[in-house]
Design a protein around this motif. Structure first.
Motif, PDB file in Angstrom:
ATOM      1  N   GLN A  72       0.644   8.087   0.346  1.00 21.13           N
ATOM      2  CA  GLN A  72       1.377   8.644   1.532  1.00 21.13           C
ATOM      3  C   GLN A  72       2.385   7.600   2.160  1.00 21.13           C
ATOM      4  N   VAL A  73       3.520   7.946   2.346  1.00 22.49           N
ATOM      5  CA  VAL A  73       4.418   7.418   2.520  1.00 22.49           C
ATOM      6  C   VAL A  73       4.167   6.501   4.090  1.00 22.49           C
ATOM      7  N   ALA A  74       3.273   7.129   4.900  1.00 22.73           N
ATOM      8  CA  ALA A  74       2.806   6.307   5.963  1.00 22.73           C
ATOM      9  C   ALA A  74       1.933   5.058   5.797  1.00 22.73           C
ATOM     10  N   TRP A  75       1.184   4.942   4.519  1.00 22.13           N
ATOM     11  CA  TRP A  75       0.500   3.977   4.388  1.00 22.13           C
ATOM     12  C   TRP A  75       1.239   2.849   3.762  1.00 22.13           C
ATOM     13  N   TYR A  76       2.377   3.162   3.164  1.00 18.48           N
ATOM     14  CA  TYR A  76       3.417   2.241   2.737  1.00 18.48           C
ATOM     15  C   TYR A  76       4.042   1.729   4.137  1.00 18.48           C
ATOM     16  N   ASN A  77       4.555   2.618   5.001  1.00 15.77           N
ATOM     17  CA  ASN A  77       5.443   2.173   6.295  1.00 15.77           C
ATOM     18  C   ASN A  77       4.756   1.402   7.146  1.00 15.77           C
ATOM     19  N   GLU A  78       3.320   1.590   7.172  1.00 15.75           N
ATOM     20  CA  GLU A  78       2.737   0.759   8.377  1.00 15.75           C
ATOM     21  C   GLU A  78       2.460  -0.373   8.149  1.00 15.75           C
ATOM     22  N   LEU A  79       2.723  -0.833   7.130  1.00 18.25           N
ATOM     23  CA  LEU A  79       2.584  -2.394   6.537  1.00 18.25           C
ATOM     24  C   LEU A  79       3.719  -3.012   6.510  1.00 18.25           C
ATOM     25  N   LEU A  80       4.890  -2.478   6.859  1.00 17.96           N
ATOM     26  CA  LEU A  80       6.195  -3.196   6.819  1.00 17.96           C
ATOM     27  C   LEU A  80       6.931  -3.125   8.078  1.00 17.96           C
ATOM     28  N   PRO A  81       7.889  -3.860   8.275  1.00 15.40           N
ATOM     29  CA  PRO A  81       9.024  -3.778   9.546  1.00 15.40           C
ATOM     30  C   PRO A  81       9.739  -2.697   9.254  1.00 15.40           C
ATOM     31  N   SER A  82      10.105  -2.322  10.289  1.00  9.38           N
ATOM     32  CA  SER A  82      11.128  -0.805  10.211  1.00  9.38           C
ATOM     33  C   SER A  82      12.237  -1.023   9.276  1.00  9.38           C
ATOM     34  N   THR A  83      12.866  -1.960   9.008  1.00  6.05           N
ATOM     35  CA  THR A  83      13.837  -2.142   8.179  1.00  6.05           C
ATOM     36  C   THR A  83      13.717  -1.866   6.799  1.00  6.05           C
ATOM     37  N   PRO A 123      16.150  -4.598  -0.884  1.00  7.35           N
ATOM     38  CA  PRO A 123      15.414  -3.620  -1.894  1.00  7.35           C
ATOM     39  C   PRO A 123      15.090  -2.476  -1.280  1.00  7.35           C
ATOM     40  N   LYS A 124      15.218  -1.223  -1.994  1.00  7.79           N
ATOM     41  CA  LYS A 124      14.832   0.025  -1.532  1.00  7.79           C
ATOM     42  C   LYS A 124      13.382   0.121  -1.459  1.00  7.79           C
ATOM     43  N   ILE A 125      12.606  -0.488  -2.325  1.00  4.94           N
ATOM     44  CA  ILE A 125      11.145  -0.548  -2.428  1.00  4.94           C
ATOM     45  C   ILE A 125      10.577  -1.808  -2.582  1.00  4.94           C
ATOM     46  N   LEU A 126       9.455  -1.985  -1.771  1.00  6.76           N
ATOM     47  CA  LEU A 126       8.689  -3.333  -2.203  1.00  6.76           C
ATOM     48  C   LEU A 126       7.709  -2.801  -3.271  1.00  6.76           C
ATOM     49  N   PRO A 177       6.147 -12.962   3.136  1.00  3.81           N
ATOM     50  CA  PRO A 177       5.008 -12.536   4.328  1.00  3.81           C
ATOM     51  C   PRO A 177       5.362 -11.336   5.073  1.00  3.81           C
ATOM     52  N   SER A 178       6.481 -11.408   5.410  1.00  8.34           N
ATOM     53  CA  SER A 178       6.821 -10.195   6.248  1.00  8.34           C
ATOM     54  C   SER A 178       6.951  -8.910   5.626  1.00  8.34           C
ATOM     55  N   ALA A 179       7.107  -9.269   4.358  1.00  4.30           N
ATOM     56  CA  ALA A 179       7.256  -7.846   3.525  1.00  4.30           C
ATOM     57  C   ALA A 179       5.816  -7.507   2.626  1.00  4.30           C
ATOM     58  N   SER A 180       4.627  -8.242   3.274  1.00  2.00           N
ATOM     59  CA  SER A 180       3.662  -7.934   2.352  1.00  2.00           C
ATOM     60  C   SER A 180       2.373  -7.061   3.315  1.00  2.00           C
ATOM     61  N   PRO A 181       1.368  -6.868   2.397  1.00  2.84           N
ATOM     62  CA  PRO A 181       0.370  -6.004   3.284  1.00  2.84           C
ATOM     63  C   PRO A 181      -0.417  -7.055   3.963  1.00  2.84           C
ATOM     64  N   PRO A 182      -1.301  -6.592   4.899  1.00  2.00           N
ATOM     65  CA  PRO A 182      -1.817  -7.625   5.643  1.00  2.00           C
ATOM     66  C   PRO A 182      -3.363  -7.795   4.823  1.00  2.00           C
ATOM     67  N   ALA A 183      -4.159  -8.662   5.295  1.00  2.00           N
ATOM     68  CA  ALA A 183      -5.380  -9.121   4.454  1.00  2.00           C
ATOM     69  C   ALA A 183      -6.207  -7.914   4.309  1.00  2.00           C
ATOM     70  N   SER A 184      -6.509  -7.050   5.242  1.00  2.00           N
ATOM     71  CA  SER A 184      -7.122  -5.909   5.271  1.00  2.00           C
ATOM     72  C   SER A 184      -6.210  -4.669   5.174  1.00  2.00           C
ATOM     73  N   PRO A 185      -6.381  -3.995   4.209  1.00  2.00           N
ATOM     74  CA  PRO A 185      -4.902  -2.767   4.020  1.00  2.00           C
ATOM     75  C   PRO A 185      -5.521  -1.495   4.799  1.00  2.00           C
TER      76      PRO A 185
END
Length: 275
Positions: free
Chosen positions: A27-38, A113-116, A265-273
């Protein structure tokens, strides 16, 4: 799995998997929730997407036949052109849907980048994204340490190629699949990240887990060759007379040379996804 997701996943797999690719829904939400809005994908959270990666088999099943075909006009980067060709076939296989494909190397005009890609691979459950935050009391001080994805069956012998987005297809009940933690110990994580950051040219970080399959010697030679000389290696053009650039080793699809911000780090998932 939701019947609609199963049906669409099967169509995408039928298009890509015979050529050495793998496909993972998210889901797009899973990706977006880990990242800054940019870095967010500008789609509703439940939107269905697929992460696409290539296995070692892609070199023989997709790249070689593609090079021998008529698709290379004009010839620029055979691997990227081959992947683009196969991702276009996904779009053609879903004519009733709006499909957006984002290759792993694509950038916005501002060079963002358009996608991390590694974040997408992690949330899709395809490969675990190991970062220094995953090492308790890490030993690196102020050094920049880039993260790396490890696949449960191929280790580091794979490449993230992009995502397929299906705007208008929303799957709020999609079951989230966590990536297998293949490198659970602190010592092994330190060794992995140090091998990736400081010795990536020797390929050893890719064996962080015992892989079912590695790149062939021919494939390693191709990716170890400076980009300006790869066409000559394939016998397609004469080698350039100008000095070549350093070898461009495909880490998890060239992410290290193509954009360090992808791995910050600002563009990475947290330790517990999350669940």
């Amino acid at each position: 799995m939701d019947p609609l997701v199963s049906e669409l996943k099967q169509k995408v797999e039928d298009t890509l998997c015979p050529f050495g690719f793998e496909v993972y829904p998210f889901q797009v939400a899973w990706y977006n929730e880990l990242l800054p809005s940019t870095f967010h994908l500008p789609l509703p959270g439940p939107t269905l997407a697929f992460l696409v990666l290539s296995t070692p088999a892609m070199f023989d099943r997709a790249l070689k036949p593609f090079i021998q075909s008529c698709h290379l006009q004009p010839l620029t980067d055979p691997v990227d052109q081959c992947v683009a060709y196969h991702l276009r076939r996904v779009t053609e296989s879903l004519p009733e849907l709006q499909v957006e494909v984002i290759a792993d190397y694509e950038l916005h005009p501002n060079r963002r980048p358009k996608i991390l890609a590694q974040t997408a691979a992690h949330v899709a459950g395809a490969a675990y994204y190991y970062r220094r935050q995953d090492v308790e009391a890490d030993p690196w001080g102020s050094q920049h340490i880039a993260g790396v994805c490890i696949h449960p069956r191929f280790g580091g012998w794979f490449a993230i190629r992009g995502v397929v987005l299906l705007p208008g297809v929303e799957v709020p009940d999609l079951l989230r699949r966590k990536p297998p933690d293949c490198v659970p110990s602190r010592a092994d994580r330190i060794n992995l990240l140090e091998s990736f950051n400081f010795h990536w040219q020797d390929w050893t970080y890719r064996d962080a887990v015992a892989p079912q399959e590695r790149y062939s010697e021919e494939q390693k030679a191709y990716f170890s060759t400076p980009p300006a000389e790869r066409l000559a290696l394939l016998g397609l053009v004469q080698p350039s007379k100008e000095p070549s650039t350093p070898p461009e080793i495909p880490l998890t699809k060239l992410e290290k040379p193509r954009g360090r911000s992808w791995l910050s780090p600002s563009a990475s998932p947290p330790a517990s996804p999350g669940p």
